[in-house]
Design a protein around this motif. Structure first.
Motif, mmCIF file in Angstrom:
data_model
loop_
_atom_site.group_PDB
_atom_site.id
_atom_site.type_symbol
_atom_site.label_atom_id
_atom_site.label_comp_id
_atom_site.label_asym_id
_atom_site.label_seq_id
_atom_site.Cartn_x
_atom_site.Cartn_y
_atom_site.Cartn_z
ATOM 1 N N ALA A 25 23.514 6.063 -34.566
ATOM 2 C CA ALA A 25 23.722 6.060 -33.113
ATOM 3 C C ALA A 25 24.219 7.422 -32.612
ATOM 4 O O ALA A 25 24.168 7.708 -31.424
ATOM 5 C CB ALA A 25 24.731 4.978 -32.739
ATOM 6 N N TYR A 77 30.017 -6.423 -35.436
ATOM 7 C CA TYR A 77 28.574 -6.646 -35.562
ATOM 8 C C TYR A 77 28.173 -6.802 -37.031
ATOM 9 O O TYR A 77 27.327 -7.636 -37.366
ATOM 10 C CB TYR A 77 27.799 -5.475 -34.951
ATOM 11 C CG TYR A 77 27.968 -5.290 -33.460
ATOM 12 C CD1 TYR A 77 28.245 -6.372 -32.613
ATOM 13 C CD2 TYR A 77 27.826 -4.031 -32.871
ATOM 14 C CE1 TYR A 77 28.390 -6.199 -31.248
ATOM 15 C CE2 TYR A 77 27.966 -3.850 -31.499
ATOM 16 C CZ TYR A 77 28.249 -4.934 -30.693
ATOM 17 O OH TYR A 77 28.386 -4.756 -29.337
ATOM 18 N N GLU A 90 18.982 -5.693 -37.288
ATOM 19 C CA GLU A 90 19.353 -5.334 -35.913
ATOM 20 C C GLU A 90 20.524 -4.350 -35.873
ATOM 21 O O GLU A 90 20.770 -3.695 -34.848
ATOM 22 C CB GLU A 90 19.688 -6.611 -35.130
ATOM 23 C CG GLU A 90 19.421 -6.497 -33.641
ATOM 24 C CD GLU A 90 19.475 -7.844 -32.923
ATOM 25 O OE1 GLU A 90 19.141 -8.886 -33.539
ATOM 26 O OE2 GLU A 90 19.852 -7.837 -31.736
ATOM 27 N N THR A 93 20.218 -0.881 -34.464
ATOM 28 C CA THR A 93 19.995 -0.646 -33.028
ATOM 29 C C THR A 93 21.289 -0.358 -32.276
ATOM 30 O O THR A 93 21.279 -0.299 -31.044
ATOM 31 C CB THR A 93 19.302 -1.860 -32.367
ATOM 32 O OG1 THR A 93 20.240 -2.960 -32.325
ATOM 33 C CG2 THR A 93 18.053 -2.287 -33.130
ATOM 34 N N ARG A 95 24.036 0.788 -30.056
ATOM 35 C CA ARG A 95 24.139 1.729 -28.925
ATOM 36 C C ARG A 95 22.799 2.236 -28.413
ATOM 37 O O ARG A 95 22.755 3.192 -27.627
ATOM 38 C CB ARG A 95 25.029 2.931 -29.300
ATOM 39 C CG ARG A 95 26.497 2.550 -29.421
ATOM 40 C CD ARG A 95 27.397 3.690 -29.804
ATOM 41 N NE ARG A 95 28.787 3.328 -29.521
ATOM 42 C CZ ARG A 95 29.593 3.946 -28.659
ATOM 43 N NH1 ARG A 95 29.166 4.984 -27.992
ATOM 44 N NH2 ARG A 95 30.821 3.535 -28.470
ATOM 45 N N LYS A 96 21.694 1.623 -28.831
ATOM 46 C CA LYS A 96 20.394 2.066 -28.315
ATOM 47 C C LYS A 96 20.114 1.364 -26.983
ATOM 48 O O LYS A 96 20.564 0.242 -26.748
ATOM 49 C CB LYS A 96 19.299 1.760 -29.331
ATOM 50 C CG LYS A 96 19.400 2.602 -30.594
ATOM 51 C CD LYS A 96 18.017 2.844 -31.179
ATOM 52 C CE LYS A 96 17.993 3.750 -32.375
ATOM 53 N NZ LYS A 96 19.204 4.288 -32.914
ATOM 54 N N SER A 99 19.374 -2.496 -26.542
ATOM 55 C CA SER A 99 19.849 -3.238 -27.712
ATOM 56 C C SER A 99 20.876 -4.297 -27.302
ATOM 57 O O SER A 99 21.604 -4.133 -26.321
ATOM 58 C CB SER A 99 20.494 -2.264 -28.694
ATOM 59 O OG SER A 99 21.212 -2.970 -29.685
ATOM 60 N N ARG A 100 20.952 -5.382 -28.108
ATOM 61 C CA ARG A 100 22.011 -6.368 -27.902
ATOM 62 C C ARG A 100 23.339 -5.864 -28.470
ATOM 63 O O ARG A 100 24.384 -6.458 -28.225
ATOM 64 C CB ARG A 100 21.656 -7.690 -28.597
ATOM 65 C CG ARG A 100 20.392 -8.330 -28.066
ATOM 66 C CD ARG A 100 20.273 -9.766 -28.492
ATOM 67 N NE ARG A 100 20.067 -9.938 -29.929
ATOM 68 C CZ ARG A 100 19.940 -11.111 -30.521
ATOM 69 N NH1 ARG A 100 20.001 -12.226 -29.794
ATOM 70 N NH2 ARG A 100 19.731 -11.205 -31.824
ATOM 71 N N LEU A 101 23.280 -4.786 -29.263
ATOM 72 C CA LEU A 101 24.472 -4.239 -29.914
ATOM 73 C C LEU A 101 24.947 -2.999 -29.159
ATOM 74 O O LEU A 101 24.731 -1.854 -29.584
ATOM 75 C CB LEU A 101 24.181 -3.885 -31.380
ATOM 76 C CG LEU A 101 24.281 -5.012 -32.408
ATOM 77 C CD1 LEU A 101 23.328 -6.149 -32.089
ATOM 78 C CD2 LEU A 101 24.019 -4.483 -33.795
ATOM 79 N N GLN A 102 25.563 -3.248 -28.014
ATOM 80 C CA GLN A 102 26.075 -2.123 -27.231
ATOM 81 C C GLN A 102 27.364 -1.586 -27.864
ATOM 82 O O GLN A 102 27.932 -2.206 -28.760
ATOM 83 C CB GLN A 102 26.294 -2.554 -25.784
ATOM 84 C CG GLN A 102 24.977 -2.724 -25.023
ATOM 85 C CD GLN A 102 24.106 -1.470 -25.073
ATOM 86 O OE1 GLN A 102 24.534 -0.383 -24.689
ATOM 87 N NE2 GLN A 102 22.879 -1.606 -25.552
ATOM 88 N N ASP A 109 23.901 -9.870 -22.906
ATOM 89 C CA ASP A 109 22.715 -9.718 -23.732
ATOM 90 C C ASP A 109 22.618 -10.814 -24.791
ATOM 91 O O ASP A 109 21.795 -10.748 -25.696
ATOM 92 C CB ASP A 109 22.707 -8.348 -24.409
ATOM 93 C CG ASP A 109 22.432 -7.252 -23.394
ATOM 94 O OD1 ASP A 109 23.137 -6.248 -23.420
ATOM 95 O OD2 ASP A 109 21.531 -7.441 -22.566
#
Ligand SMILES: Cc1ncc(C[n+]2csc(CCOP(=O)(O)OP(=O)(O)O)c2C)c(N)n1
Length: 279
Positions: A25, A77, A90, A93, A95-96, A99-102, A109
């Motif tokens: 990220a 996560y 997943e 991903t 911070r993309k 993505s659901r993974l902020q 999300d």
């Protein structure tokens, strides 16, 4: 329930996940995440009553975990993915865009396993206390867990929640603090000295337990002691080391919110054993 040997293996993989996610990220919070990895691994693979297959955001009929220190999203996560809440792939991903993974947990999300957004420090303990009292009023015997940072505990709202939970005898609330002595700008003693957390929580009417956050037996024992106490909310103060697991990241606030370079990531990987398979 995972054994201590199994917990050690999972924790090593979780630290690998954290370093790789943040490196990919090019931003994020590896230090605190790696420091609380052993505790979070124990929570999700031994302590908490939970089932990713039947999980719902309603919080009814299940144990609940709230990440009050929302910047510790990488460890959150990783343990969620490794426990089966969403595909391990997943994790790449983080911070993309889209993505659901902020960078901080974001429920809009719909990431399974996450009950509420967090990241604005100080708020999660209040929500945890409210959910815990709701469970008692509904006659549910599930517990509510909440992770706070020691730097986060410089926020006044933490202490409002502390007074409120003690007043209402919310004894199904097991909060724990990542007591690493560091925060974003340096040692907590040099920012707004918070020591001694043990005396403070005791004075606020909580049962206080102190444990070594890198000794799995100590972590398991701390949760067990918490189970055996009634009438008060519980605060477990886990002594931890920011950046634990990688020698050049350990023990300094410098890695609070900084991404390793590709070379640093590779060096970290040589120190962390791959145990479950990378993503
Ligand atoms: C309300 C609010 N103020 C400031 C911040 C910026 N901030 C993010 S993390 C952090 C320090 C938190 O320290 P600690 O809880 O000890 O976490 P650690 O450094 O150990 O990861 C700060 C001040 C924030 N996220 N929210």
């Amino acid at each position: 329930m995972a054994t201590i040997e199994e917990l050690k293996k999972i924790a090593s993989q979780v630290r690998r996940d954290i370093v790789r996610m943040v490196t990919t990220a090019k931003s994020g919070h590896p230090g605190g995440s790696m420091g609380i990895t052993d505790v979070m691994t124990t929570l999700y693979f031994n302590e908490m009553q939970h089932d990713p297959k039947t999980w719902t955001r309603s919080a009814h009929g299940q144990d609940v975990f709230l990440l009050s220190a929302g910047h510790l999203a990488p460890v959150y996560y990783s343990v969620l993915a490794r426990a089966g809440y969403f595909p391990i792939s997943e994790l790449g991903t983080l911070r993309k865009f889209g993505s659901r993974l902020q960078g901080h947990p974001c429920v809009t999300d719909s990431l399974p396993g996450v009950f509420k957004p967090s990241g604005s420090l100080g708020q999660g303990l209040s929500v945890a206390a409210g959910i815990a009292l709701g469970k008692k009023m509904d006659g549910e015997d599930n517990r509510v867990y909440c992770l706070c940072g020691d730097g986060e505990s410089e926020e006044g709202q933490i202490w409002e929640a502390g007074m409120w939970a003690a007043h209402h005898q919310v004894d199904n609330l097991i909060a724990f603090t990542d007591w690493n002595g560091q925060q974003i700008d340096g040692p907590t003693t040099s920012i707004t000295a918070i020591e001694d957390l043990s005396e403070k929580w005791g004075a606020f009417g909580w049962d206080v337990i102190i444990a070594d956050g890198h000794d799995f037996q100590s972590i398991l024992d701390a949760f067990q002691v918490a189970h055996n106490k009634n009438g008060k909310p519980k605060m477990i103060l886990f002594k931890t080391i920011m950046g634990q697991g990688v020698d050049f990241m350990a023990g300094t606030h410098v890695w609070h919110g900084k991404a390793p370079s590709a070379d640093q990531c590779a060096a970290a990987m040589t120190q962390l054993e791959e145990t479950l398979g990378d993503y």
